[in-house]
Motif scaffolding. Structure first.
Motif, PDB file in Angstrom:
ATOM      1  N   ASN A  67     -51.192   9.169  31.912  1.00  3.91           N
ATOM      2  CA  ASN A  67     -51.833  10.113  31.003  1.00  3.91           C
ATOM      3  C   ASN A  67     -53.328   9.832  30.877  1.00  3.91           C
ATOM      4  N   SER A  68     -54.074  10.887  30.558  1.00  2.57           N
ATOM      5  CA  SER A  68     -55.525  10.729  30.421  1.00  2.57           C
ATOM      6  C   SER A  68     -55.905   9.941  29.184  1.00  2.57           C
ATOM      7  N   ASN A  69     -55.025   9.911  28.178  1.00  2.00           N
ATOM      8  CA  ASN A  69     -55.295   9.103  26.983  1.00  2.00           C
ATOM      9  C   ASN A  69     -54.533   7.785  27.040  1.00  2.00           C
ATOM     10  N   PHE A  70     -54.399   7.271  28.254  1.00  2.00           N
ATOM     11  CA  PHE A  70     -53.689   6.008  28.464  1.00  2.00           C
ATOM     12  C   PHE A  70     -54.340   4.913  27.623  1.00  2.00           C
ATOM     13  N   PRO A  71     -53.547   4.131  26.894  1.00  2.00           N
ATOM     14  CA  PRO A  71     -54.138   3.097  26.022  1.00  2.00           C
ATOM     15  C   PRO A  71     -55.014   2.150  26.818  1.00  2.00           C
ATOM     16  N   PRO A  72     -56.196   1.860  26.319  1.00  2.00           N
ATOM     17  CA  PRO A  72     -57.101   0.959  27.049  1.00  2.00           C
ATOM     18  C   PRO A  72     -56.520  -0.441  27.147  1.00  2.00           C
ATOM     19  N   MET A  73     -56.679  -1.044  28.305  1.00  2.00           N
ATOM     20  CA  MET A  73     -56.204  -2.405  28.519  1.00  2.00           C
ATOM     21  C   MET A  73     -57.245  -3.395  28.015  1.00  2.00           C
ATOM     22  N   PRO A  74     -56.825  -4.582  27.578  1.00  2.00           N
ATOM     23  CA  PRO A  74     -57.792  -5.602  27.140  1.00  2.00           C
ATOM     24  C   PRO A  74     -58.711  -5.998  28.282  1.00  2.00           C
ATOM     25  N   MET A  75     -59.928  -6.340  27.920  1.00  2.40           N
ATOM     26  CA  MET A  75     -60.890  -6.783  28.922  1.00  2.40           C
ATOM     27  C   MET A  75     -60.440  -8.113  29.511  1.00  2.40           C
ATOM     28  N   PRO A  76     -60.577  -8.294  30.805  1.00  2.00           N
ATOM     29  CA  PRO A  76     -60.138  -9.549  31.426  1.00  2.00           C
ATOM     30  C   PRO A  76     -61.036 -10.709  31.045  1.00  2.00           C
ATOM     31  N   GLN A  77     -60.469 -11.888  31.039  1.00  5.54           N
ATOM     32  CA  GLN A  77     -61.235 -13.103  30.792  1.00  5.54           C
ATOM     33  C   GLN A  77     -61.818 -13.573  32.119  1.00  5.54           C
TER      34      GLN A  77
END
Length: 329
Positions: free
Chosen positions: A182-192
């Protein structure tokens, strides 16, 4: 009287060594002007003061792990095991530190020792949440701020005047990346992100590991080749042992036959010996005696001296044969 919790300082406050001392209750007096004060709650540690401990085994006693860190570093207020999007524990542990001085010291060392095990430490980067417009699926705005005329379907990414009347194809396609979600796919956490040196060290270790694996593979190949040769040798040895066993059995049978033949020949020899000693030798003795008597005249004189000598020699040989002393050269 109840006082409010101290205000969380800004990111710029990290440069001061005492910027976050207000998070510790022992830095506050119990009374002001003979009035007692209590803290209803304590503020959370800002993420700028947090650290990330890597590769913490999931099987260790986490309570003991946390207690040892807090005992060694009193400025560590919380030790939190992070979880993934499926709410499962991961090998990353977040340390909430109330002292920027301790944070800087640990970041300089890049290591922390807990339970005689050295763990790598890195900065904790806060996961970023992206604001997505629910009308056009654009980034960084609310629906009330949207200037688009048409609405965008969050599933297929197509535009329509009225989404309630629009028939979606149900084929997921993101308008931002083109992937099947989906276009409103939940944002993933930024990688470390790891430092460059750590990456190089990790790559070097991986190269060494691959080299060791290659050596082990070559060693196993050599062992397999030697094992195949040994197995072939054992097969040939087994066949040779069977052949030797068959030959031994054959020799054993032949030995039995030879023994039978030997016994049979011994019996025949004994019979011939008895025949010779008891029949032929006495017969020759009588014959030689008769010839000797015929070799005399009426007066007893010898007619043929040579014949007499021969007969005497024959009789002596017969006697030796009886005694077993005669041998034929």
């Amino acid at each position: 009287m109840i006082i409010d919790s101290p205000t969380i300082p800004s990111h710029d406050g990290l440069s001061s060594n005492v910027s976050f001392d207000g998070f510790q209750q022992n830095h506050w007096p119990d009374t002001f002007d003979d009035v007692n004060y209590t803290f209803p709650s304590f503020p959370s540690i800002p993420p700028q003061l947090s650290l990330l401990v890597k590769n913490v085994d999931l099987r260790l006693d986490f309570n003991e792990f946390s207690q040892e860190i807090k005992t060694r570093y009193p400025q560590v207020t919380n030790v939190i095991r992070l979880k993934n999007k499926f709410n499962n524990d991961v090998k990353l542990v977040k340390l909430e530190v109330s002292s920027s001085t301790l944070r800087e010291e640990l970041l300089i060392k890049r290591q922390i020792t807990v339970g005689y095990i050295v763990y790598d430490i890195d900065e904790y980067l806060v996961p970023a949440n992206i604001l997505i417009c629910s009308k056009c699926m654009g980034l960084g705005q609310f629906m009330k701020q949207c200037t688009k005329v048409k609405s965008t379907c969050r599933t297929c990414g197509e535009c329509a005047d009225d989404l309630k009347l629009y028939i979606c194809s149900k084929i997921e396609k993101c308008i931002h990346c083109g992937q099947n979600h989906n276009s409103n796919f939940p944002p993933m956490p930024m990688p470390q992100f790891l430092p460059t040196n750590s990456n190089n060290t990790m790559l070097t270790k991986l190269d060494d590991l691959l080299g060791k694996i290659t050596e082990v593979n070559n060693h196993l190949s050599n062992l397999e080749l030697k094992y195949n040769h040994f197995e072939q040798f054992m097969i040939e040895k087994k066949e040779s042992d069977l052949l030797v066993k068959e030959n031994l059995n054959l020799l054993s049978k032949q030995s039995v036959e030879f023994k039978k033949d030997l016994v049979r020949h011994s019996v025949l020899i004994e019979r011939h010996k008895n025949l010779f000693m008891k029949l032929i030798v006495p017969m020759f003795e009588d014959l030689f005696g008769l010839i000797a008597s015929q070799n005399q005249d009426k007066k007893g004189n010898i007619l043929d001296p040579d014949l007499k000598l021969k007969l005497e020699r024959y009789l002596i040989q017969m006697k030796k044969i009886k005694e077993g002393k005669y041998s034929i050269n």
